[in-house]
Write a protein that holds these residues in place. Structure first.
Motif, PDB file in Angstrom:
ATOM      1  N   GLY A  98       0.786  -1.231   0.000  1.00 50.65           N
ATOM      2  CA  GLY A  98       0.000   0.000   0.000  1.00 50.65           C
ATOM      3  C   GLY A  98       0.815   1.276   0.000  1.00 50.65           C
ATOM      4  O   GLY A  98       0.250   2.375   0.074  1.00 50.65           O
ATOM      5  N   LEU A  99       2.173   1.164  -0.082  1.00 48.54           N
ATOM      6  CA  LEU A  99       3.024   2.345  -0.120  1.00 48.54           C
ATOM      7  C   LEU A  99       3.247   2.783  -1.566  1.00 48.54           C
ATOM      8  O   LEU A  99       3.139   1.986  -2.492  1.00 48.54           O
ATOM      9  CB  LEU A  99       4.379   2.052   0.526  1.00 48.54           C
ATOM     10  N   ILE A 100       3.610   4.071  -1.733  1.00 47.65           N
ATOM     11  CA  ILE A 100       3.904   4.590  -3.068  1.00 47.65           C
ATOM     12  C   ILE A 100       5.396   4.426  -3.334  1.00 47.65           C
ATOM     13  O   ILE A 100       6.235   4.877  -2.572  1.00 47.65           O
ATOM     14  CB  ILE A 100       3.511   6.074  -3.189  1.00 47.65           C
ATOM     15  N   ASP A 101       5.718   3.741  -4.428  1.00 47.85           N
ATOM     16  CA  ASP A 101       7.089   3.568  -4.889  1.00 47.85           C
ATOM     17  C   ASP A 101       7.213   4.122  -6.298  1.00 47.85           C
ATOM     18  O   ASP A 101       6.207   4.299  -6.993  1.00 47.85           O
ATOM     19  CB  ASP A 101       7.478   2.085  -4.891  1.00 47.85           C
ATOM     20  N   PHE A 102       8.444   4.385  -6.732  1.00 49.43           N
ATOM     21  CA  PHE A 102       8.671   4.765  -8.124  1.00 49.43           C
ATOM     22  C   PHE A 102       9.939   4.080  -8.616  1.00 49.43           C
ATOM     23  O   PHE A 102      10.877   3.847  -7.857  1.00 49.43           O
ATOM     24  CB  PHE A 102       8.756   6.286  -8.308  1.00 49.43           C
ATOM     25  N   ALA A 103       9.924   3.715  -9.898  1.00 51.71           N
ATOM     26  CA  ALA A 103      10.986   2.899 -10.467  1.00 51.71           C
ATOM     27  C   ALA A 103      11.554   3.556 -11.716  1.00 51.71           C
ATOM     28  O   ALA A 103      10.810   4.085 -12.539  1.00 51.71           O
ATOM     29  CB  ALA A 103      10.455   1.503 -10.800  1.00 51.71           C
ATOM     30  N   ALA A 104      12.895   3.528 -11.854  1.00 48.77           N
ATOM     31  CA  ALA A 104      13.571   4.012 -13.060  1.00 48.77           C
ATOM     32  C   ALA A 104      14.455   2.874 -13.573  1.00 48.77           C
ATOM     33  O   ALA A 104      15.327   2.398 -12.839  1.00 48.77           O
ATOM     34  CB  ALA A 104      14.407   5.251 -12.762  1.00 48.77           C
ATOM     35  N   PRO A 105      14.249   2.412 -14.809  1.00 50.59           N
ATOM     36  CA  PRO A 105      14.976   1.235 -15.296  1.00 50.59           C
ATOM     37  C   PRO A 105      16.407   1.558 -15.743  1.00 50.59           C
ATOM     38  O   PRO A 105      16.684   2.644 -16.233  1.00 50.59           O
ATOM     39  CB  PRO A 105      14.131   0.793 -16.489  1.00 50.59           C
ATOM     40  N   ILE A 106      17.295   0.596 -15.559  1.00 48.79           N
ATOM     41  CA  ILE A 106      18.651   0.662 -16.113  1.00 48.79           C
ATOM     42  C   ILE A 106      18.646  -0.221 -17.350  1.00 48.79           C
ATOM     43  O   ILE A 106      18.407  -1.430 -17.258  1.00 48.79           O
ATOM     44  CB  ILE A 106      19.691   0.166 -15.093  1.00 48.79           C
ATOM     45  N   LEU A 107      18.871   0.377 -18.502  1.00 47.23           N
ATOM     46  CA  LEU A 107      18.729  -0.327 -19.784  1.00 47.23           C
ATOM     47  C   LEU A 107      20.071  -0.440 -20.493  1.00 47.23           C
ATOM     48  O   LEU A 107      20.867   0.502 -20.497  1.00 47.23           O
ATOM     49  CB  LEU A 107      17.745   0.420 -20.690  1.00 47.23           C
ATOM     50  N   ILE A 108      20.299  -1.582 -21.107  1.00 43.59           N
ATOM     51  CA  ILE A 108      21.455  -1.791 -21.959  1.00 43.59           C
ATOM     52  C   ILE A 108      20.952  -2.206 -23.331  1.00 43.59           C
ATOM     53  O   ILE A 108      20.323  -3.265 -23.478  1.00 43.59           O
ATOM     54  CB  ILE A 108      22.405  -2.878 -21.401  1.00 43.59           C
ATOM     55  N   ASP A 109      21.176  -1.355 -24.331  1.00 44.23           N
ATOM     56  CA  ASP A 109      20.707  -1.632 -25.694  1.00 44.23           C
ATOM     57  C   ASP A 109      19.210  -1.914 -25.720  1.00 44.23           C
ATOM     58  O   ASP A 109      18.734  -2.795 -26.425  1.00 44.23           O
ATOM     59  CB  ASP A 109      21.490  -2.808 -26.284  1.00 44.23           C
ATOM     60  N   GLY A 110      18.464  -1.169 -24.905  1.00 44.68           N
ATOM     61  CA  GLY A 110      17.014  -1.302 -24.883  1.00 44.68           C
ATOM     62  C   GLY A 110      16.485  -2.396 -23.982  1.00 44.68           C
ATOM     63  O   GLY A 110      15.273  -2.557 -23.840  1.00 44.68           O
ATOM     64  N   LYS A 111      17.370  -3.178 -23.359  1.00 46.36           N
ATOM     65  CA  LYS A 111      16.940  -4.273 -22.491  1.00 46.36           C
ATOM     66  C   LYS A 111      17.230  -3.933 -21.039  1.00 46.36           C
ATOM     67  O   LYS A 111      18.302  -3.416 -20.708  1.00 46.36           O
ATOM     68  CB  LYS A 111      17.627  -5.583 -22.880  1.00 46.36           C
ATOM     69  N   GLN A 112      16.291  -4.261 -20.167  1.00 43.96           N
ATOM     70  CA  GLN A 112      16.415  -3.932 -18.749  1.00 43.96           C
ATOM     71  C   GLN A 112      17.344  -4.907 -18.041  1.00 43.96           C
ATOM     72  O   GLN A 112      17.191  -6.131 -18.147  1.00 43.96           O
ATOM     73  CB  GLN A 112      15.037  -3.971 -18.084  1.00 43.96           C
ATOM     74  N   ILE A 113      18.327  -4.369 -17.306  1.00 45.77           N
ATOM     75  CA  ILE A 113      19.197  -5.232 -16.496  1.00 45.77           C
ATOM     76  C   ILE A 113      18.985  -4.983 -15.004  1.00 45.77           C
ATOM     77  O   ILE A 113      19.500  -5.722 -14.175  1.00 45.77           O
ATOM     78  CB  ILE A 113      20.681  -5.033 -16.840  1.00 45.77           C
ATOM     79  N   GLY A 114      18.239  -3.932 -14.680  1.00 48.02           N
ATOM     80  CA  GLY A 114      17.977  -3.642 -13.278  1.00 48.02           C
ATOM     81  C   GLY A 114      17.111  -2.408 -13.143  1.00 48.02           C
ATOM     82  O   GLY A 114      16.678  -1.803 -14.127  1.00 48.02           O
ATOM     83  N   THR A 115      16.859  -2.027 -11.900  1.00 49.36           N
ATOM     84  CA  THR A 115      15.970  -0.904 -11.613  1.00 49.36           C
ATOM     85  C   THR A 115      16.441  -0.180 -10.356  1.00 49.36           C
ATOM     86  O   THR A 115      16.842  -0.821  -9.382  1.00 49.36           O
ATOM     87  CB  THR A 115      14.526  -1.403 -11.368  1.00 49.36           C
ATOM     88  N   ILE A 116      16.395   1.166 -10.383  1.00 47.63           N
ATOM     89  CA  ILE A 116      16.588   1.962  -9.173  1.00 47.63           C
ATOM     90  C   ILE A 116      15.207   2.329  -8.656  1.00 47.63           C
ATOM     91  O   ILE A 116      14.370   2.855  -9.403  1.00 47.63           O
ATOM     92  CB  ILE A 116      17.382   3.239  -9.445  1.00 47.63           C
ATOM     93  N   LEU A 117      14.957   2.027  -7.375  1.00 46.00           N
ATOM     94  CA  LEU A 117      13.642   2.256  -6.781  1.00 46.00           C
ATOM     95  C   LEU A 117      13.730   3.243  -5.629  1.00 46.00           C
ATOM     96  O   LEU A 117      14.684   3.237  -4.857  1.00 46.00           O
ATOM     97  CB  LEU A 117      13.053   0.937  -6.266  1.00 46.00           C
ATOM     98  N   GLY A 118      12.745   4.110  -5.545  1.00 44.51           N
ATOM     99  CA  GLY A 118      12.639   5.030  -4.426  1.00 44.51           C
ATOM    100  C   GLY A 118      11.225   5.033  -3.888  1.00 44.51           C
ATOM    101  O   GLY A 118      10.308   4.514  -4.524  1.00 44.51           O
ATOM    102  N   GLY A 119      11.031   5.633  -2.725  1.00 50.77           N
ATOM    103  CA  GLY A 119       9.671   5.758  -2.224  1.00 50.77           C
ATOM    104  C   GLY A 119       9.481   5.331  -0.789  1.00 50.77           C
ATOM    105  O   GLY A 119      10.097   5.851   0.123  1.00 50.77           O
ATOM    106  N   GLN A 120       8.587   4.349  -0.594  1.00 51.14           N
ATOM    107  CA  GLN A 120       8.093   3.945   0.733  1.00 51.14           C
ATOM    108  C   GLN A 120       7.463   5.145   1.426  1.00 51.14           C
ATOM    109  O   GLN A 120       7.785   5.477   2.573  1.00 51.14           O
ATOM    110  CB  GLN A 120       9.212   3.327   1.570  1.00 51.14           C
ATOM    111  N   ILE A 121       6.565   5.802   0.676  1.00 49.67           N
ATOM    112  CA  ILE A 121       5.889   7.001   1.167  1.00 49.67           C
ATOM    113  C   ILE A 121       4.388   6.871   0.951  1.00 49.67           C
ATOM    114  O   ILE A 121       3.919   5.900   0.343  1.00 49.67           O
ATOM    115  CB  ILE A 121       6.400   8.263   0.443  1.00 49.67           C
TER     116      ILE A 121
END
Length: 472
Positions: A98-121
């Motif tokens: 029920g918390l608000i999070d936001f995600a920004a993807p880390i992409l290599i040649d258009g493919k996702q290898i990971g995500t930076i997440l912030g929030g818990q608000i």
């Protein structure tokens, strides 16, 4: 751009293979401290690759205290990264708890290898019925769970947007670094079969590594310095109100609140520049051109810095051989261009110096000159100063602040107008920046209200932001 999948399987690449996790952890910690939010970096499956920063008690001691909660969090993290990748922008969502999070993807040649997440608000407090249901499903202690839920921060939309923009900007940097790192690996393979080109390729690799080091160093310094100044000012104000000494508290408050505000402007300028340089690199930046009198625009911008220049006893002169020149241009970008050049001129000109801004109408082109009699630029730097993260040698810069992004943005904005910018300079002999803008008229919708324009002054917010690294 060459497709790296010809040589390397991106699906097999992990974040730790191409990005220094310790540097990533430092950024994550700084982000969490400055934005007052939780942050973590995960792989493509939602599993953390960094140590979570500033996690709430609600999540750390209760949600993650069960295997079920851990699994649901990993699934939520994975969903956020995949959804952001699909949208091509940050994804703001409500997690399973029920918390608000936001995600920004880390992409290599258009493919996702990971995500930076912030929030818990939160946007607003939990409904007690929702908490009771969640506690029952996870099988955790209700009383402690309810108390921890009360401590979750409620953040306004403006603050969330600022945090999301910063996180997305850094994810774009990581994506670019990851892509270049893979290219370097491929280049290293080729070195074995290209002995004659070995020295050249190694030099290119060293230059890239220096750029990457400079990038992280710049981010660390430019974010940390104003934050430290703001924090010190807050401590001084706190000491003032707890001290028994009698003093003019209002004067002190205005002094240190001004210091904090200026450094907030400096952070805004830095973040704006980082976001803009990435948008330009990704092709997302567009001009908003309107027909207008560019002579008035340039004059207003020039006059807006006069008070800043007076503080160093620098004389600012404006001259033009034409009083009116109607043409199409983006006034906000022209403002950014001129304020950046004028800011540099003020910073690198000694007390009692002169700055001259002049306009010459060449019919098909308008030539704008910003000339000073300051410290000048070394000859070997003239071709490099418009490159991103390039700064003049410290012995010339003295105590002048800057991130090395401004002139790169200036060049990009000028070229977006179809123009070009050059510089003529001699060490200790001053500098002259020359901008050539093509004259054109565009068709405009007569129903759209035109911006009448307003004389800018040093109280204008945009001026304060762009000149924020000039300390008054």
């Amino acid at each position: 751009m060459e497709n790296i999948e010809q040589d390397i399987d991106v699906d097999s690449i992990e974040i730790k293979d191409i990005i220094d996790i310790s540097l990533l952890q430092k950024f994550q910690d700084n982000f969490a401290e400055s934005m007052n939010m939780a942050c973590v970096t995960v792989d493509r499956n939602g599993v953390p690759v960094t140590k979570p920063t500033a996690y709430t008690k609600f999540c750390e001691y209760f949600i993650h205290s069960t295997n079920k909660g851990d699994k649901e969090c990993a699934n939520a993290h994975k969903y956020g990264g995949e959804r952001a990748t699909e949208m091509g922008k940050p994804c703001i969502y409500k997690c399973h708890a029920g918390l608000i999070d936001f995600a920004a993807p880390i992409l290599i040649d258009g493919k996702q290898i990971g995500t930076i997440l912030g929030g818990q608000i939160l946007e607003h407090k939990f409904e007690k019925s929702d908490l009771e249901e969640k506690a029952r499903k996870l099988g955790i202690d209700g009383n402690g769970f309810f108390k921890a839920a009360e401590e979750v921060k409620i953040i306004d939309n403006k603050s969330v947007k600022a945090a999301v923009d910063l996180l997305f900007m850094f994810a774009n940097f990581l994506s670019k670094i990851g892509y270049e790192e893979l290219q370097l690996r491929q280049m290293s393979k080729r070195l074995k079969n290209e002995i004659l080109q070995r020295d050249t390729l190694l030099k290119e690799a060293n230059e890239y590594n220096a750029l990457k080091t400079r990038l992280f160093s710049t981010i660390s310094h430019e974010l940390k310095t104003p934050i430290n100044i703001i924090y010190s000012a807050i401590q001084l104000l706190e000491n003032m109100y707890t001290s028994d000494e009698k003093s003019n508290k209002m004067d002190l408050f205005l002094k240190y609140s001004g210091v904090m505000k200026q450094n907030c402007y400096r952070l805004i300028r830095l973040i704006n520049n980082y976001i803009d340089i990435n948008k330009i690199g990704l092709g997302f930046y567009k001009l908003e051109e309107k027909n207008g009198n560019i002579v008035n625009t340039i004059e207003d911008i020039t006059m807006s810095v006069v008070e800043y220049a007076k503080l160093k006893d620098i004389k600012v002169i404006f001259d033009t051989d034409v009083e009116e020149k109607i043409m199409a241009y983006d006034s906000e970008k022209i403002e950014r261009i001129m304020l950046n050049l004028l800011s540099n001129a003020i910073k690198f000109t000694d007390m009692g110096g002169n700055i001259k801004v002049s306009i010459h109408d060449n019919e098909k082109f308008v030539i704008i000159s910003v000339k000073d009699n300051g410290s000048g630029i070394p000859e070997d730097m003239l071709e490099k100063i418009f490159d991103v993260f390039i700064q003049v040698d410290d012995s010339i810069r003295r105590n002048v602040e800057g991130s090395g992004i401004g002139l790169s943005l200036v060049k990009s904005f000028v070229e977006m107008h179809g123009g070009n910018i050059t510089v003529e300079s001699k060490l200790q002999g001053g500098s002259e920046f020359l901008i050539n803008l093509p004259v054109k008229i565009i068709d405009e919708d007569p129903n759209i209200n035109k911006d009448k324009g307003k004389l800018m002054d040093m109280d204008n917010k945009e001026v304060k932001i762009e000149l924020s690294d000039i300390y008054l």
